[in-house]
Motif scaffolding. Structure first.
Motif, PDB file in Angstrom:
ATOM      1  N   ASP A 200       0.854  -1.184   0.000  1.00 50.37           N
ATOM      2  CA  ASP A 200       0.000   0.000   0.000  1.00 50.37           C
ATOM      3  C   ASP A 200       0.893   1.237   0.000  1.00 50.37           C
ATOM      4  O   ASP A 200       1.514   1.572   1.013  1.00 50.37           O
ATOM      5  CB  ASP A 200      -0.906   0.009   1.241  1.00 50.37           C
ATOM      6  N   ALA A 201       0.960   1.913  -1.147  1.00 48.96           N
ATOM      7  CA  ALA A 201       1.822   3.082  -1.294  1.00 48.96           C
ATOM      8  C   ALA A 201       1.413   4.227  -0.371  1.00 48.96           C
ATOM      9  O   ALA A 201       2.204   5.146  -0.117  1.00 48.96           O
ATOM     10  CB  ALA A 201       1.805   3.554  -2.745  1.00 48.96           C
ATOM     11  N   CYS A 202       0.192   4.165   0.142  1.00 49.86           N
ATOM     12  CA  CYS A 202      -0.299   5.222   1.043  1.00 49.86           C
ATOM     13  C   CYS A 202       0.134   5.021   2.492  1.00 49.86           C
ATOM     14  O   CYS A 202      -0.287   5.776   3.380  1.00 49.86           O
ATOM     15  CB  CYS A 202      -1.830   5.304   0.977  1.00 49.86           C
ATOM     16  N   LEU A 203       0.953   4.006   2.750  1.00 50.22           N
ATOM     17  CA  LEU A 203       1.347   3.663   4.120  1.00 50.22           C
ATOM     18  C   LEU A 203       1.765   4.870   4.961  1.00 50.22           C
ATOM     19  O   LEU A 203       1.265   5.039   6.078  1.00 50.22           O
ATOM     20  CB  LEU A 203       2.481   2.627   4.102  1.00 50.22           C
TER      21      LEU A 203
ATOM     22  N   GLU B 221      15.064   8.732   4.276  1.00 49.56           N
ATOM     23  CA  GLU B 221      15.681   7.404   4.315  1.00 49.56           C
ATOM     24  C   GLU B 221      14.652   6.295   4.461  1.00 49.56           C
ATOM     25  O   GLU B 221      14.806   5.204   3.891  1.00 49.56           O
ATOM     26  CB  GLU B 221      16.695   7.320   5.460  1.00 49.56           C
ATOM     27  N   THR B 222      13.604   6.553   5.233  1.00 52.67           N
ATOM     28  CA  THR B 222      12.626   5.492   5.526  1.00 52.67           C
ATOM     29  C   THR B 222      11.388   5.548   4.645  1.00 52.67           C
ATOM     30  O   THR B 222      10.688   4.543   4.499  1.00 52.67           O
ATOM     31  CB  THR B 222      12.156   5.589   6.993  1.00 52.67           C
ATOM     32  N   GLY B 223      11.100   6.722   4.092  1.00 50.48           N
ATOM     33  CA  GLY B 223       9.858   6.880   3.328  1.00 50.48           C
ATOM     34  C   GLY B 223       8.690   7.292   4.199  1.00 50.48           C
ATOM     35  O   GLY B 223       7.571   7.442   3.699  1.00 50.48           O
ATOM     36  N   LEU B 224       8.931   7.508   5.507  1.00 48.38           N
ATOM     37  CA  LEU B 224       7.870   7.951   6.406  1.00 48.38           C
ATOM     38  C   LEU B 224       7.736   9.469   6.335  1.00 48.38           C
ATOM     39  O   LEU B 224       8.650  10.170   5.895  1.00 48.38           O
ATOM     40  CB  LEU B 224       8.181   7.511   7.834  1.00 48.38           C
TER      41      LEU B 224
END
Length: 503
Positions: A66-69, A226-229
């Motif tokens: 889920d890219a929306c994570l 780095e994490t994508g968060l």
């Protein structure tokens, strides 16, 4: 997927990252393993860069579903392996590998402290007796044997706190992890200046202490990239992995007992008053809930004993082999036809506190097979945990049921063995991922979604109860006596074998 919290469980053998809904549903998890470096006797180290890489890889895997994570994550809550610590230089880069709680090389430090009286004084100051698993004696070992590392050290961080630093830029620990250093006064939940002075450790090297259920920082721009968060996502202070798992198993206050059969075996009882064991067999550490403490009995190698067996005799097999082991063990009779296993593969903690203890298969005959050895491991680990339980009961905690969790609770035959060995009702939960539920509870408290831990009781759902069979329990009691005598009569020989460890 639905919105929730991102739970990070930085374990000894690997890291698990899980998205949990606010109602306690485990939506999806990702897992990444990392090795323990054990090339020398007593050595057990890890590369902290692999922890971070594992977390990034896990987040990438979750995002692939889920890219929306990142937009679904309301907060990040983290727990991790106790005692394991990282040495950072003036630029906050790790100086070599971290020393894990399994490392036994600080035994010489403990022996010296026992001789010169410092161990007894530390016990008076912190209400915890120092052992080889604690961070402080390991730090003193580094100071003595790796002076070039210690000279460069500007801060020392517990494993999960280092990950929080990478996420937020803040150096903060919590009382449950600080309790595992041997220089933290559990009565005041503060570092003990006298304990630090006693062992010659500068308290400025250690992190600030903050309650577990607090927001300790937010995702930085760098960590986000780095994490994508998402930058600005709140990060909960968290706690030690075992205590957060206990919280998620239903220890929301006094009254129940939990047992983790994970890498280590942990018997835990929650109390509103700190308890001291004058015989120095169990620990009392601060709990992630403010105003509570954790009476703990810990056996060094529990489910990891079976992992060792897999890695040694079935090293090409995946984790699915454990289901096969369960089936094999079920076909072997109680007592493994006279085969007893002592699970002291990395020394032993409660109640022996013997870093020189060795693993033993006792009673091997030509009729014994791989299946017998597997069942003997399950029984031996259960005996070791029973040894912890008996001390907890001796200190005034009475109970007739145990909430079980961890890898060793996934096997139906091992759950039956545990119930019969303990002589207690064994309760299993809807989810074995109690660490994620515990992280959720801390996040709910930290974000003020709930005000009282008991408001989270509905998140803990029990699904199975195994009652002990009286006849089988009696047989196991007799076998437990044999188990105890094997150690008593081989202890001195185990110590003598230490001379051959370097050969």
């Amino acid at each position: 997927m639905k919105e929730g919290i991102l739970s990070i469980d930085l374990g000894t053998m690997g890291v698990k990252v899980t998205l949990v809904t606010m109602s306690g549903k485990i939506q999806r998890s990702a897992y990444a393993e990392y090795p323990i470096i054990s090339e020398l006797p007593g050595q057990a180290e890890q590369d902290p860069a692999l922890w971070w890489k594992g977390i990034i890889d896990c987040i990438k895997e979750l995002k692939s579903h889920d890219a929306c994570l990142p937009k679904l994550v309301n907060a990040i809550s983290i727990c991790g392996q106790m005692h394991t610590h990282v040495y950072l230089d003036s630029e906050d880069n790790p100086i070599g590998p971290s020393i894990t709680w399994l490392d036994q090389r600080s035994s010489e430090i403990i022996e010296q402290w026992n001789k010169d009286g410092r161990a007894d004084r530390l016990f008076e100051l912190t209400w915890n007796f120092p052992t080889t698993t604690y961070a402080a004696p390991q730090i003193c070992w580094v100071k003595k044997h790796r002076p070039q590392v210690f000279a460069k050290t500007k801060s020392i961080m517990i494993a999960k706190d280092y990950i929080k630093y990478l996420l937020t830029g803040n150096k903060i620990t919590d009382p449950s992890d600080a309790s595992g250093t041997a220089v933290f006064d559990i009565r005041t939940n503060k570092w003990s200046p006298e304990a630090l002075d006693l062992i010659g450790l500068d308290g400025h090297l250690l992190s600030e202490v903050m309650p577990s259920a607090r927001i300790m920082g937010h995702i930085t721009d760098r960590a986000g990239k780095e994490t994508g968060l998402l930058e600005g996502t709140p990060v909960v202070n968290g706690g030690s992995d075992h205590s957060v798992a206990e919280l998620g198993s239903g220890l929301l206050g006094e009254g129940e007992v939990s047992c983790i059969v994970g890498t280590a075996g942990v018997v835990a009882a929650c109390t509103s008053t700190p308890v001291i064991d004058p015989k120095k067999r169990v620990m009392c550490w601060s709990y992630p809930l403010e105003g509570y403490w954790d009476i703990l009995g810990i056996t060094q190698t529990a489910a990891s004993s079976l992992t060792w067996f897999r890695n040694t005799f079935d090293k090409e097999r995946s984790n699915e082999v454990f289901d096969e082991y369960s089936s094999m063990a079920e076909k072997v009779s109680l007592g493994s036809e006279g085969l007893v296993f002592l699970p002291y593969l990395m020394g032993e903690r409660t109640p022996l506190w013997d870093s020189k203890a060795r693993g033993v298969f006792f009673g091997l005959t030509i009729k014994h097979s791989k299946a017998h050895m597997v069942r003997a491991i399950m029984e031996g680990v259960s005996f070791s945990i029973k040894d912890c339980m008996k001390v907890v009961e001796e200190l005034g905690v009475s109970f007739d049921s145990v909430n079980v969790m961890g890898g060793g609770s996934k096997s139906p035959v091992w759950r039956r063995i545990q119930s019969d060995v303990y002589g207690k009702k064994v309760m299993t939960l809807e989810t074995q991922d109690t660490g994620s539920i515990g992280n959720l509870i801390l996040a709910l408290l930290a974000t003020k979604e709930i005000r009282d831990p008991l408001e989270a009781a509905h998140l803990v759902r029990r699904v199975e109860r195994v009652d002990p069979d009286p006849a089988r329990a009696e047989k196991y009691d007799n076998l437990f006596g044999i188990y105890k005598r094997i150690y008593d009569r081989t202890r001195s020989m185990m110590a003598e074998l230490e001379a051959y460890a370097d050969e």
